[in-house]
Design an enzyme around this catalytic site. Structure first.
Site, PDB file in Angstrom:
ATOM      1  CB  THR A  12      -8.973   8.156  -2.667  1.00  0.00           C
ATOM      2  OG1 THR A  12      -9.076   7.280  -3.118  1.00  0.00           O
ATOM      3  CG2 THR A  12      -8.034   8.949  -1.100  1.00  0.00           C
ATOM      4  CB  CYS A  18      -2.565   2.901  -2.848  1.00  0.00           C
ATOM      5  SG  CYS A  18      -2.978   1.511  -3.716  1.00  0.00           S
ATOM      6  CG  HIS A  35      -5.889   5.997  -4.980  1.00  0.00           C
ATOM      7  ND1 HIS A  35      -7.180   5.639  -4.576  1.00  0.00           N
ATOM      8  CD2 HIS A  35      -5.171   5.007  -5.652  1.00  0.00           C
ATOM      9  CE1 HIS A  35      -6.910   4.305  -3.793  1.00  0.00           C
ATOM     10  NE2 HIS A  35      -5.305   3.682  -4.063  1.00  0.00           N
TER      11      HIS A  35
END
Lengths: 149, 208
Positions: A12, A18, A35
């Site tokens: 990712t 995040c 994610h």
């Protein structure tokens, strides 16, 4: 969320505030990478489950268990939750990363998942990849050496 | 009509926003021209409503590194505005203002960062000034902040702030040309939905 049992690498890109969460059951070699962007799902209807730490982790665990993973064996590795901009006096903006980390910790604890390694906080973005054949997570950041968890 | 998310914007409303974008970028170009001391021309800016992933591709992929200047908008309009500055843009600014250039973002020193921050700040402020003047709104801006990192992570800042409401961003793209160089200008405005409705109403866009 991406899941694999075939041993392909999961990746990712550019985790800022995040968080990326690797969930891995070594016995059945089932790995998932989530994610998440925000700590808590407060949507009506809760459609985008994977965008939030709480619903994302729970839904992924459910799907992993459906594929033969067992909860006591699942381990977690977490990266992300950085503070991208040093903005003064802007309320929640600077804290989203921190709130994400806290929420991920809380949900993992509540779901009895062992958190075995993490690289969180700070102010740099991270790209997180997870190799299910070795169980190792690699974190790449701009201007910093790679970290292997 | 009160919209709940960006996708519900009608073509008239998008046209209105495009016009604002156009006036805003015009003002930003004037400001840039004053700062660089050379005439700056602009192409017609393109205002689009993009999904997060599309916006990432638009500025060149999640992992490429750029400088971003971020300003928080408060007052009668709430939102975030970002100016994304690619390397070529930075080098023209540095060349004009400080007579030097860089090959990699890692080489930016304090003075150069401060120059970029100021350029981003002035462009954003003039843009917002044009917008608030047009709509008759009182708007306050926070102190700007600069970061150099992966674009994907920079873009998630407005996304995370309003992520509970929408997966869409408003992007304003145009090209500045200065001294024979084309400078891509990438501005991202992300007002919250209530502010967007308020703005459209203030501008007199009614279509129902």
């Amino acid at each position: 969320m991406k899941m694999t049992q075939a041993g392909n690498e999961l990746i990712t890109y550019a985790l800022g505030s995040c968080c990326g969460i690797c969930l891995f059951d070594p016995n059945v070699r089932l790995a998932a990478l989530i994610h998440i962007m925000l700590p808590l799902n407060m949507e009506t209807g809760r459609k985008n489950t994977m965008k939030y730490a709480d619903t994302g982790i729970r839904e992924t665990l459910k799907q992993m268990e459906a594929k033969g993973a067992r909860r006591p064996r699942i381990v977690a590795k977490v990266a992300g939750g950085a503070k991208m901009f040093a903005v003064s006096g802007s309320g929640s903006l600077g804290n989203i990363g921190q709130r994400n980390i806290e929420s991920v910790h809380k949900v993992l604890r509540a779901e009895n998942i062992r958190l075995i390694a993490e690289d969180v906080g700070g102010s740099v973005a991270r790209t997180l990849s997870f190799d299910p054949t070795t169980g190792k997570a690699t974190i790449k950041s701009y201007g910093k050496p790679d970290i292997v968890l | 009509m009160v919209i709940k998310n960006y996708q519900e914007l009608s073509s008239l409303e998008i046209d209105t926003l495009r016009e604002i974008g156009s006036i805003g970028t015009g003002n930003a170009a004037t400001a840039l021209s004053g700062m660089l001391g050379c005439p700056v021309r602009i192409t017609l800016p393109e205002v689009r409503i993009m999904e997060y992933n599309e916006a990432i591709d638009w500025i060149g992929g999640p992992e490429s590194v750029t400088a971003g200047v971020l300003v928080h908008i408060g007052g009668q309009l709430n939102g975030i505005m970002l100016s994304v500055q690619p390397l070529e843009f930075i080098n023209i600014i540095l060349d004009r203002m400080l007579s030097n250039s860089i090959e990699d973002y890692g080489q930016l020193d304090e003075l150069q960062r401060s120059a970029l921050l100021e350029v981003g700040n002035i462009m954003i402020s003039t843009f917002i000034n044009a917008l608030s003047g047009l709509a008759g709104l009182k708007v306050e801006l926070t102190v700007p902040s600069l970061t150099v990192d992966m674009q994907g992570a920079i873009l998630t800042v407005p996304m995370a702030e309003y992520g509970g409401q929408t997966d869409y961003l408003m992007t304003i793209g145009g090209n500045f040309s200065c001294d024979g160089h084309e400078l891509p200008c990438r501005l991202i405005l992300s007002p919250d939905i209530r502010s967007l409705n308020f703005l459209l109403r203030k501008l007199g866009v009614e279509d129902d």
